[in-house]
Design a protein around this motif. Structure first.
Motif, PDB file in Angstrom:
ATOM      1  N   TYR A 111      32.172 -31.237  -0.156  1.00 15.73           N
ATOM      2  CA  TYR A 111      31.432 -30.769   1.014  1.00 15.73           C
ATOM      3  C   TYR A 111      30.372 -29.780   0.535  1.00 15.73           C
ATOM      4  CZ  TYR A 111      30.365 -27.955   5.132  1.00 15.73           C
ATOM      5  OH  TYR A 111      29.721 -27.280   6.121  1.00 15.73           O
ATOM      6  N   ARG A 112      29.202 -29.814   1.160  1.00 16.71           N
ATOM      7  CA  ARG A 112      28.113 -28.937   0.745  1.00 16.71           C
ATOM      8  C   ARG A 112      27.219 -28.615   1.929  1.00 16.71           C
ATOM      9  NH1 ARG A 112      24.276 -30.776  -4.165  1.00 16.71           N
ATOM     10  NH2 ARG A 112      26.336 -30.752  -5.131  1.00 16.71           N
ATOM     11  N   ASN A 113      26.756 -27.368   2.002  1.00 13.72           N
ATOM     12  CA  ASN A 113      25.680 -27.024   2.932  1.00 13.72           C
ATOM     13  C   ASN A 113      24.848 -25.913   2.315  1.00 13.72           C
ATOM     14  OD1 ASN A 113      26.281 -24.274   3.994  1.00 13.72           O
ATOM     15  ND2 ASN A 113      28.135 -25.246   4.789  1.00 13.72           N
ATOM     16  N   GLY A 114      23.650 -25.716   2.843  1.00 10.55           N
ATOM     17  CA  GLY A 114      22.799 -24.697   2.260  1.00 10.55           C
ATOM     18  C   GLY A 114      21.491 -24.514   3.004  1.00 10.55           C
ATOM     19  N   LEU A 115      20.739 -23.551   2.524  1.00 11.47           N
ATOM     20  CA  LEU A 115      19.444 -23.192   3.109  1.00 11.47           C
ATOM     21  C   LEU A 115      18.545 -22.681   1.995  1.00 11.47           C
ATOM     22  CD1 LEU A 115      17.363 -22.132   5.247  1.00 11.47           C
ATOM     23  CD2 LEU A 115      18.818 -20.115   5.469  1.00 11.47           C
ATOM     24  N   GLN A 116      17.291 -23.112   2.010  1.00 11.49           N
ATOM     25  CA  GLN A 116      16.301 -22.620   1.065  1.00 11.49           C
ATOM     26  C   GLN A 116      15.046 -22.217   1.819  1.00 11.49           C
ATOM     27  OE1 GLN A 116      14.718 -25.407  -1.804  1.00 11.49           O
ATOM     28  NE2 GLN A 116      14.250 -23.792  -3.265  1.00 11.49           N
ATOM     29  N   GLU A 117      14.454 -21.105   1.423  1.00 14.26           N
ATOM     30  CA  GLU A 117      13.204 -20.689   2.039  1.00 14.26           C
ATOM     31  C   GLU A 117      12.215 -20.256   0.965  1.00 14.26           C
ATOM     32  OE1 GLU A 117      12.704 -16.148   2.757  1.00 14.26           O
ATOM     33  OE2 GLU A 117      13.841 -16.996   4.421  1.00 14.26           O
ATOM     34  N   VAL A 118      10.942 -20.457   1.254  1.00  9.48           N
ATOM     35  CA  VAL A 118       9.846 -19.986   0.414  1.00  9.48           C
ATOM     36  C   VAL A 118       8.899 -19.217   1.326  1.00  9.48           C
ATOM     37  CG1 VAL A 118       7.927 -20.632  -1.087  1.00  9.48           C
ATOM     38  CG2 VAL A 118      10.048 -21.957  -1.150  1.00  9.48           C
ATOM     39  N   ARG A 119       8.562 -17.974   0.952  1.00 10.77           N
ATOM     40  CA  ARG A 119       7.700 -17.167   1.812  1.00 10.77           C
ATOM     41  C   ARG A 119       6.589 -16.514   1.018  1.00 10.77           C
ATOM     42  NH1 ARG A 119      10.111 -13.383   5.457  1.00 10.77           N
ATOM     43  NH2 ARG A 119      11.753 -14.945   5.674  1.00 10.77           N
ATOM     44  N   MET A 120       5.466 -16.316   1.714  1.00 11.41           N
ATOM     45  CA  MET A 120       4.303 -15.621   1.174  1.00 11.41           C
ATOM     46  C   MET A 120       3.801 -14.664   2.240  1.00 11.41           C
ATOM     47  SD  MET A 120       2.231 -18.683  -0.796  1.00 11.41           S
ATOM     48  CE  MET A 120       2.251 -19.749   0.655  1.00 11.41           C
ATOM     49  N   SER A 121       3.397 -13.469   1.825  1.00 10.32           N
ATOM     50  CA  SER A 121       2.908 -12.488   2.782  1.00 10.32           C
ATOM     51  C   SER A 121       1.910 -11.558   2.116  1.00 10.32           C
ATOM     52  CB  SER A 121       4.068 -11.676   3.384  1.00 10.32           C
ATOM     53  OG  SER A 121       4.670 -10.862   2.392  1.00 10.32           O
ATOM     54  N   ALA A 122       1.053 -10.959   2.939  1.00 11.41           N
ATOM     55  CA  ALA A 122       0.083  -9.966   2.483  1.00 11.41           C
ATOM     56  C   ALA A 122      -0.012  -8.882   3.555  1.00 11.41           C
ATOM     57  CB  ALA A 122      -1.278 -10.604   2.229  1.00 11.41           C
ATOM     58  N   ASP A 123       0.163  -7.625   3.150  1.00 14.90           N
ATOM     59  CA  ASP A 123       0.137  -6.494   4.078  1.00 14.90           C
ATOM     60  C   ASP A 123      -0.907  -5.480   3.622  1.00 14.90           C
ATOM     61  OD1 ASP A 123       2.389  -7.845   4.915  1.00 14.90           O
ATOM     62  OD2 ASP A 123       3.785  -6.379   4.079  1.00 14.90           O
ATOM     63  N   LEU A 124      -1.496  -4.807   4.593  1.00  8.34           N
ATOM     64  CA  LEU A 124      -2.423  -3.717   4.328  1.00  8.34           C
ATOM     65  C   LEU A 124      -1.908  -2.443   4.985  1.00  8.34           C
ATOM     66  CD1 LEU A 124      -5.990  -5.281   4.860  1.00  8.34           C
ATOM     67  CD2 LEU A 124      -5.002  -4.475   2.701  1.00  8.34           C
ATOM     68  N   ASP A 125      -1.853  -1.363   4.231  1.00 10.33           N
ATOM     69  CA  ASP A 125      -1.562  -0.041   4.765  1.00 10.33           C
ATOM     70  C   ASP A 125      -2.859   0.761   4.753  1.00 10.33           C
ATOM     71  OD1 ASP A 125       1.456   0.293   5.179  1.00 10.33           O
ATOM     72  OD2 ASP A 125       1.334  -0.642   3.211  1.00 10.33           O
ATOM     73  N   ILE A 126      -3.250   1.242   5.921  1.00 14.45           N
ATOM     74  CA  ILE A 126      -4.535   1.924   6.057  1.00 14.45           C
ATOM     75  C   ILE A 126      -4.301   3.336   6.591  1.00 14.45           C
ATOM     76  CG2 ILE A 126      -6.825   1.848   7.111  1.00 14.45           C
ATOM     77  CD1 ILE A 126      -6.407  -1.185   7.485  1.00 14.45           C
ATOM     78  N   LEU A 127      -4.756   4.325   5.847  1.00 15.30           N
ATOM     79  CA  LEU A 127      -4.738   5.708   6.306  1.00 15.30           C
ATOM     80  C   LEU A 127      -6.150   6.022   6.807  1.00 15.30           C
ATOM     81  CD1 LEU A 127      -3.152   8.390   6.529  1.00 15.30           C
ATOM     82  CD2 LEU A 127      -3.985   8.944   4.238  1.00 15.30           C
ATOM     83  N   TRP A 128      -6.414   5.652   8.069  1.00 11.94           N
ATOM     84  CA  TRP A 128      -7.799   5.734   8.551  1.00 11.94           C
ATOM     85  C   TRP A 128      -8.156   7.116   9.083  1.00 11.94           C
ATOM     86  CZ3 TRP A 128      -8.706   5.692  14.088  1.00 11.94           C
ATOM     87  CH2 TRP A 128      -7.550   5.495  14.855  1.00 11.94           C
ATOM     88  N   ARG A 129      -7.145   7.932   9.347  1.00 10.55           N
ATOM     89  CA  ARG A 129      -7.353   9.346   9.626  1.00 10.55           C
ATOM     90  C   ARG A 129      -6.153  10.107   9.083  1.00 10.55           C
ATOM     91  NH1 ARG A 129      -9.533   9.808  15.904  1.00 10.55           N
ATOM     92  NH2 ARG A 129     -11.543   8.773  15.592  1.00 10.55           N
ATOM     93  N   ARG A 130      -6.299  11.412   8.963  1.00  7.84           N
ATOM     94  CA  ARG A 130      -5.204  12.196   8.439  1.00  7.84           C
ATOM     95  C   ARG A 130      -3.961  12.094   9.313  1.00  7.84           C
ATOM     96  NH1 ARG A 130      -6.469  18.182   6.428  1.00  7.84           N
ATOM     97  NH2 ARG A 130      -7.633  16.867   4.954  1.00  7.84           N
ATOM     98  N   SER A 131      -4.152  11.908  10.600  1.00  9.18           N
ATOM     99  CA  SER A 131      -3.026  11.863  11.536  1.00  9.18           C
ATOM    100  C   SER A 131      -2.758  10.462  12.069  1.00  9.18           C
ATOM    101  CB  SER A 131      -3.291  12.805  12.721  1.00  9.18           C
ATOM    102  OG  SER A 131      -4.485  12.436  13.395  1.00  9.18           O
ATOM    103  N   ASN A 132      -3.346   9.457  11.453  1.00 10.13           N
ATOM    104  CA  ASN A 132      -3.162   8.088  11.929  1.00 10.13           C
ATOM    105  C   ASN A 132      -2.982   7.139  10.752  1.00 10.13           C
ATOM    106  OD1 ASN A 132      -3.862   8.019  15.059  1.00 10.13           O
ATOM    107  ND2 ASN A 132      -5.264   9.448  14.066  1.00 10.13           N
ATOM    108  N   MET A 133      -1.951   6.309  10.826  1.00  6.91           N
ATOM    109  CA  MET A 133      -1.706   5.289   9.818  1.00  6.91           C
ATOM    110  C   MET A 133      -1.583   3.936  10.504  1.00  6.91           C
ATOM    111  SD  MET A 133       0.966   7.065   7.153  1.00  6.91           S
ATOM    112  CE  MET A 133       2.215   7.278   8.408  1.00  6.91           C
ATOM    113  N   LEU A 134      -2.044   2.908   9.812  1.00  8.06           N
ATOM    114  CA  LEU A 134      -2.029   1.560  10.368  1.00  8.06           C
ATOM    115  C   LEU A 134      -1.540   0.593   9.310  1.00  8.06           C
ATOM    116  CD1 LEU A 134      -2.861  -0.038  12.963  1.00  8.06           C
ATOM    117  CD2 LEU A 134      -5.024  -0.520  11.801  1.00  8.06           C
ATOM    118  N   LYS A 135      -0.656  -0.306   9.720  1.00 12.04           N
ATOM    119  CA  LYS A 135      -0.163  -1.365   8.844  1.00 12.04           C
ATOM    120  C   LYS A 135      -0.377  -2.690   9.549  1.00 12.04           C
ATOM    121  CE  LYS A 135       3.801  -0.993   6.614  1.00 12.04           C
ATOM    122  NZ  LYS A 135       3.549  -1.325   5.172  1.00 12.04           N
TER     123      LYS A 135
END
Length: 525
Positions: free
Chosen positions: A270-294
């Motif tokens: 008996y056999r079962n399973g799962l495979q996944e392949v993922r790709m991602s790109a994120d940006l972290d932006i410090l656009w002001r001293r008191s504001n951060m954006l992702k």
């Protein structure tokens, strides 16, 4: 984590997730099952990531301890109040585990010897100040120690039985600091559990009868991922990830009977399973001293292998070979998210939105998942936190109860099974003074499209397996308390949770029967 430097152990094992179990609202599922139940959710509603790579089975030996050895772990972050917008694809929590990069100046090594297992951790430079490695390996050895005892017990018996249960984990990481603004890391993990059993029977008769049976049950995780972090200018950070994660479970059973004029053998798998392949790109932006954006985008390709079973029978007359295979399911998930955090005098506000598209068998789903949380200071030593989060889940672990073995199956939503979703409201009051810290929190969760296996239904083998499941809604709420006290080398941590939940499955309201109340004091020094 109550205290990352003080971790309780199970049987002498330094389990990195042991500290997570001490947090309010977190408890192991019943013995014999694997995973954590967080605020009443099932184990598959937790998203566990190792350096950003999903791992689909995180516990060994029927849930006794986790796959993570504390020597190789840099940090663990549990998100159960406010999940990051990127990961609102699980209903209960996100557990982010980060591995150590490795020392770039000198080689370090540590050996961990426990009652159940032993391991080794080694790290050091490949190119000083530039390229480093870290490697950890751990294996249980109850099978090695018990084997001589089993052979001694079988010495005068015509039937000899041997059982071996073991598990292992291997984590590795290579980290390359290209320059001040760019770093590259490669993370890999392989591990799993294995149970083998063998029985031999010999009868000194005229037929010279020999009987033998062999069986095995095991699961494996295999993950590998590449991450590139780059600083673009002085206020923008880019994080790019490519990874693959594979989970597979196998069960084999063989039987053979040998006599002078009779040879019979049977085998099944008996056999079962799962495979996944993922790709991602994120940006972290410090656009002001008191504001951060992702913000970021990603794509995930899933391949589900729900069921494969083979039978084979051989005797003096004929050979019979039968295979039962359910069709594979391939699904794709595309997502984009934005999350911001703004600071103001005395507090901050975090807001986010995740947009997701999931293409599955004959259906495409679209979801928008908002979140918002507020932190407000109340004087010098007190703080109030409030938040609302909407989460969604496109994949789930479907119980496969009729086998009586831990062989549950990962499956996607379909055209007839809509994605599960939850809306969570939570608030928390925090008071800290001198060496004392107090937390009082409440939460309320509203579930839709909860999936449950029908009692007495058949094995999930056919194309209409959805008919074996029931769908409903639910509600969970609770109170969580934490009290911490630190004084020099003394650390006292106590947590208490009171929770209740109910669900309505296919119009049948089962009432407030899911009641849990537990008090867990812990003193660590």
């Amino acid at each position: 984590d109550p205290n990352k430097n003080i971790l309780p152990s199970v049987g002498g094992e330094t389990d990195a997730l042991a500290g997570v179990k001490l947090l309010p609202g977190v408890q192991p599922v019943s013995f014999g099952q694997q995973g954590l139940s967080i605020r009443g959710g099932s184990p598959d509603q937790n998203f566990t990531l190792v350096d950003g790579i999903p791992v689909y089975n995180t516990f060994h030996l029927l849930g006794l301890f986790s796959i993570f050895n504390s020597e190789s772990i840099s940090s663990i972050n549990l998100h159960k109040d406010e999940q990051p917008a990127k990961y609102t694809n699980r209903l209960s929590s996100v557990i982010q585990v980060n591995l150590k990069n490795g020392n770039k100046q000198k080689v370090e090594a540590a050996i961990d010897v426990g009652i159940l297992s032993s391991g080794i951790y080694i790290n050091g430079p490949i190119i000083k100040e530039k390229l480093s490695f870290s490697l950890s390996a751990r294996r249980t050895y109850a099978d090695i120690l018990s084997l001589p005892l089993q052979r001694f017990a079988n010495r005068n018996s015509s039937q000899k039985n041997v059982a071996k249960l073991w598990s292992y984990d291997v984590f590795s990481k290579i980290h390359y600091q290209i320059n001040k603004g760019n770093e590259l890391s490669l993370t890999a993990y392989n591990g799993g559990d294995q149970l083998d059993f063998q029985s031999k029977f010999s009868l000194d008769d005229n037929l010279n009868t020999q009987e033998e049976s062999n069986g095995s049950l095991g699961w494996r995780n295999a993950v590998i991922g590449l991450r590139w972090k780059s600083i673009i200018g002085s206020r923008v950070y880019l994080n790019t990830e490519v990874s693959t994660s594979n989970y597979e479970l196998k069960f084999n059973d063989d039987y053979a009977l040998s006599q002078k004029e009779n040879q019979i053998s049977n085998s099944s798998s008996y056999r079962n399973g799962l495979q996944e392949v993922r790709m991602s790109a994120d940006l972290d932006i410090l656009w002001r001293r008191s504001n951060m954006l992702k913000l970021g985008v990603g794509v995930v390709n899933y391949l589900f292998r729900p069921f494969e079973r083979n039978y084979s029978t051989t005797n003096e007359i004929s050979v019979i070979d039968t295979s039962l295979v359910s069709r594979q399911y391939q699904s794709q998930e595309y997502y984009a998210f934005i999350e911001g955090k703004s600071y103001f005098k005395g507090g901050s506000v975090t807001y986010g939105l995740r947009a997701a598209q999931f293409t599955t068998v004959g259906k495409t789903y679209h979801r928008l998942l908002p979140k918002i949380s507020l932190i407000q200071g109340l004087g010098k030593n007190s703080q109030l936190r409030m938040g609302v989060t909407v989460a969604n889940q496109f994949v789930h672990l479907v119980p496969n109860n009729n086998l009586g073995l831990p062989v549950d199956i990962w499956l996607p939503v379909t055209s007839t099974l809509s994605p599960m979703s939850v809306t969570q409201l939570n608030s928390k009051f925090i008071r800290k003074k001198n060496n004392l810290r107090l937390e009082l929190g409440v939460y309320s969760k509203f579930y839709n499209n909860i999936i449950e296996h029908k009692t007495g239904s058949q094995l999930l083998t056919g194309n209409n397996w959805e008919n074996n499941l029931r769908v409903g809604s639910g509600r969970a709420y609770g109170l969580e308390c934490v009290l911490e006290y630190k004084l020099k080398k003394l650390y006292l941590y106590t947590s208490y949770t009171f929770s209740r939940s109910r669900r309505t499955i296919e119009g049948i309201n089962d009432g407030y029967v899911y009641f849990s109340k537990y008090d867990r004091p812990h003193m660590l020094s």
